[in-house]
Scaffold this motif. Structure first.
Motif: not given
Ligand code: NAD
Ligand code: TYD
Length: 351
Positions: A1-27
């Motif tokens: 998991m080095n380069n993750i494509l998150v689609t819909g990342g500006a929506g409700f769950i996607g934006s929470n997920f991007i913040k979660f990944i940023s905090a838990h993983n250096g990808a």
């Protein structure tokens, strides 16, 4: 998991997920989002710009999607991009078919092309190491439950709304890319999410906002429909768990063990904000309204070791406080187009 494509990342769950990944993983995270009415870059303020890239675009745009796979060496896809509101799917089903089904198939095709070890060999089922496509689906694909029972991963698909029909169709495409081409993939099916940054067309933020401003609280039908509420942080943790440990080809249900009737939630919000039941307005029911959803999450808890950590009481108290503390975020949304939508949805005949 080095380069993750998150689609819909500006929506409700996607934006929470991007913040979660940023905090838990250096990808490195690439967020592909069309910024429809539901996409909001304010949801992502403060994100670490060294590992995060935003691209405004459509998941149905095959040329763009292929360029992103090549340029960023994508090895993981988490597909949140969707039209997500049942009421809108009743008035405009075609966009649900396009984004939710064709968008998913476009992403699957790009993943197959870029991840296959021998892309030109149609019989080859070998993929580069560590790649995975995760489709974020919903419990609504299973249809409605009666008073008892829960959805397991083996429950037959029986979607009732154009929204859930489009999500079920997308799931079947993901399944087919795994069965036919061997694409490493998982499908997650979660129950209703709640928490910060949810667009205020959905039950909980709509009721908090209306209650706060002493507007009527539109309860569909008798208000006894049951949903199984999951805090968005628990959902993000579950998706991360499936990315790391999920067996390819498997479906995982994700639920918070919090079955509540809509009217209970409305009353909890009224009570928390110090208002009265006089604000409740029973309005004509949603056509095809599913009576009850409930998730059996035995598979993900026993096989992957995930479990929800929020109690509903704690999650709701925090969520209500968040919406009260973030008035500017709400004000920026509750303008122009959203107001037009509300006026159309809750016409004087309906209220
Ligand atoms: P949302 O409506 O808040 O966000 C959807 C995002 O997708 C927005 O940022 C929007 O701009 C983007 N988008 C829409 N069409 C696009 C397109 N063609 N190309 C690129 N981006 C596009 O939705 P959500 O509540 O965050 O839900 C995310 C996913 O989770 C959806 O797939 C939904 O079906 C699923 N889901 C949501 C819930 C829930 O309770 N919210 C429950 C179960 C499953
Ligand atoms: P919603 O948040 O739209 O999620 P979903 O339809 O995907 O479950 O609605 C949650 C429940 O609340 C659903 O049973 C419909 C009901 N509801 C109301 O009673 N009034 C409303 O104004 C809204 C938006 C929803």
């Amino acid at each position: 998991m080095n380069n993750i494509l998150v689609t819909g990342g500006a929506g409700f769950i996607g934006s929470n997920f991007i913040k979660f990944i940023s905090a838990h993983n250096g990808a490195t995270i690439i967020n592909l989002d069309l910024l429809t009415y539901a996409g909001n870059l304010e949801n992502l303020k403060g994100i670490n710009s060294a590992t995060y890239h935003f691209i405004k675009g459509d998941v149905c745009d095959s040329a763009l999607v292929n360029t992103i796979f090549a340029d960023y060496h994508i090895d993981t896809v988490v597909n949140f991009a969707a039209e997500s509101h049942v009421d809108r799917s009743i008035t405009q089903p075609d966009i649900f078919l396009k984004t939710n089904v064709l968008g998913t198939q476009t992403l699957l095709e790009a993943a197959k092309k870029h991840w296959k070890k021998l892309p030109d060999d149609k019989y080859s089922r070998e993929y580069k190491a560590g790649v995975k496509f995760l489709q974020v689906s919903t419990d609504e694909v299973y249809g409605a439950l009666g008073k008892t029972g829960k959805f397991t991963e083996n429950t037959a698909l029986a979607p009732n709304s154009p929204y859930s029909a489009s999500k079920a169709s997308a799931d079947l495409f993901v399944r087919s890319y795994h069965e036919t081409f061997g694409l490493p993939s998982n499908i997650t099916r979660c129950s209703n999410n709640y928490g910060p940054y949810q667009f205020p067309e959905k039950l909980i933020p709509l009721m908090i906002n209306n209650c706060k401003t002493d507007k009527q609280l539109p309860v569909y039908g008798d208000g006894m429909q049951v949903r199984d509420w999951l805090h968005v942080q628990d959902h993000c943790k579950a998706i991360y768990t499936v990315l790391q440990k999920g067996i390819s080809g498997e479906v995982y249900n994700i639920g918070g063990n919090n079955e509540k009737a809509n009217i209970e939630i409305v009353r909890l919000i009224i009570h928390n904000l110090g208002k009265t039941d006089a604000l409740i307005r029973y309005v004509p029911d949603r056509p095809g309204h599913d009576r009850r959803y409930a998730i059996d999450n035995t598979k993900i808890t026993s096989e992957l070791g995930w479990s929800p950590s929020y109690t509903f009481e704690q999650g709701m108290a925090e969520t209500i406080k968040w919406y009260l503390d973030n008035q500017v975020w709400l004000d920026n949304i509750i303008s122009g187009a959203y107001t037009d939508y509300l006026n159309e949805m809750y016409t004087t005949e309906r209220l």
